[in-house]
Scaffold this motif. Structure first.
Motif, short mmCIF file in Angstrom:
data_model
loop_
_atom_site.label_atom_id
_atom_site.label_comp_id
_atom_site.label_asym_id
_atom_site.label_seq_id
_atom_site.Cartn_x
_atom_site.Cartn_y
_atom_site.Cartn_z
N LYS A 90 0.88 -1.17 0.00
CA LYS A 90 0.00 0.00 0.00
C LYS A 90 0.92 1.21 0.00
CE LYS A 90 -3.74 2.27 2.41
NZ LYS A 90 -4.64 2.28 3.57
N GLU A 91 0.97 1.88 -1.13
CA GLU A 91 1.88 3.01 -1.27
C GLU A 91 1.31 4.25 -0.60
OE1 GLU A 91 3.88 3.62 -5.02
OE2 GLU A 91 3.13 1.68 -5.69
N ASP A 92 2.18 5.01 0.00
CA ASP A 92 1.81 6.27 0.63
C ASP A 92 2.24 7.41 -0.30
OD1 ASP A 92 1.29 8.43 2.21
OD2 ASP A 92 2.67 7.87 3.81
N TYR A 93 1.27 8.06 -0.91
CA TYR A 93 1.57 9.12 -1.87
C TYR A 93 1.57 10.51 -1.25
CZ TYR A 93 0.87 5.53 -5.41
OH TYR A 93 0.98 4.40 -6.18
N SER A 94 1.52 10.59 0.07
CA SER A 94 1.46 11.91 0.71
C SER A 94 2.79 12.63 0.67
CB SER A 94 1.01 11.77 2.15
OG SER A 94 1.86 10.93 2.88
#
Length: 94
Positions: A90-94
């Protein structure tokens, strides 16, 4: 740094036959009658028997032809390649 050695992984679960190191036994069990929780939760989990593999795959494991021999020599590479294909991220794009 001292080397850590657990010895051989040769202690069989009495319920499912999975191999363990003695250090993995449950604290409530003894060395003469070890119980393990990592594999089958001390017999509480039972999986159905594996189905026979497709004939083409069976031939790769059992055959004596060049393709079967090459497959067995390199199966660890295939396993390593496919191990990452099932990785869920689950990638964190923040």
């Amino acid at each position: 740094m001292a080397r850590h050695d657990l010895g051989r992984m040769d202690v069989e679960c009495p319920h499912c036959g999975a191999l363990h190191w003695m250090m993995e036994k449950l604290a409530r069990s003894s060395a003469t009658s070890p119980e393990f929780g990592f594999c089958c939760k001390s017999g509480k989990i039972q999986l159905p028997a594996l189905q026979a593999p497709p004939e083409a795959l069976k031939a790769l494991f059992d055959g004596q032809d060049e393709q079967a021999k090459e497959f067995r020599e390199n199966i660890w590479k295939y396993n390593r390649a496919f191990a990452f294909t099932s990785l869920k991220v689950k990638e964190d794009y923040s």
